[in-house]
Design an enzyme around this catalytic site. Structure first.
Site, PDB file in Angstrom:
ATOM      1  N   ARG A   1     -66.408 -13.899 -23.224  1.00 25.68           N
ATOM      2  CA  ARG A   1     -67.871 -14.275 -23.443  1.00 25.68           C
ATOM      3  C   ARG A   1     -68.033 -14.470 -25.001  1.00 25.68           C
ATOM      4  NH1 ARG A   1     -70.582  -9.189 -22.062  1.00 25.68           N
ATOM      5  NH2 ARG A   1     -69.741  -8.397 -24.103  1.00 25.68           N
TER       6      ARG A   1
ATOM      7  N   TYR B   1     -71.417  -8.570  -7.380  1.00 26.30           N
ATOM      8  CA  TYR B   1     -71.337  -8.776  -8.517  1.00 26.30           C
ATOM      9  C   TYR B   1     -72.024 -10.363  -9.118  1.00 26.30           C
ATOM     10  CZ  TYR B   1     -69.548  -5.208 -12.021  1.00 26.30           C
ATOM     11  OH  TYR B   1     -69.380  -4.211 -12.710  1.00 26.30           O
TER      12      TYR B   1
END
Length: 144
Positions: A23, A86
């Site tokens: 990320r 998820y």
């Protein structure tokens, strides 16, 4: 979905240890990404997964954002009553004004969709600041 075997599950599990680094790396190239989770009864699993993905696409398009969002969804835990889903969301935010706020708005819309379709506010990430505003809709009167 596609059944891909246990190796894919293990790879997904191992990915949880490096996702934050990925990320951060992606942010240097104008991409934002995050994961969020929910518990969903078996009877609503497919509907929740499909509707949340569609809602994210609609929210992305409505804001005229660049490219297409990447949306992933996987089952991480199984129970007699349902499963933990998820969701993974990644999108290009190049030249987007206030990209963190825009990303948060889209994630917030996805959370609304989860709740509207029968998913829970959280599976194990808890409530915290990000989901606190949903409490008044979720708690019964004695807990307010």
């Amino acid at each position: 979905g596609i059944l891909t075997g246990s190796n894919t599950g293990r790879s997904g599990y191992e990915l949880t240890f490096v996702i934050a680094y990925l990320r951060d790396f992606a942010m240097t190239y104008d991409f934002l990404g995050e994961s969020f989770e929910t518990f969903v009864p078996w009877s609503k699993l497919e509907v929740v997964a499909a509707c949340v993905k569609q809602r994210i696409r609609e929210e992305h398009k409505k804001r005229l954002l660049p490219g297409l969002p990447f949306i992933g969804c996987r089952v991480t835990q199984l129970y007699h009553e349902g499963a933990c889903l998820y969701f993974y969301l990644c999108m290009n935010v190049e030249n987007v004004r206030n990209p963190s706020a825009v990303f948060s708005e889209i994630e917030h819309a996805a959370r609304h969709e989860i709740l509207n379709k029968g998913g829970s506010l959280s599976h194990h990430h808890g409530i915290g600041k990000v989901r606190a505003e949903f409490n008044s809709k979720m708690d019964s009167v004695p807990f307010r």
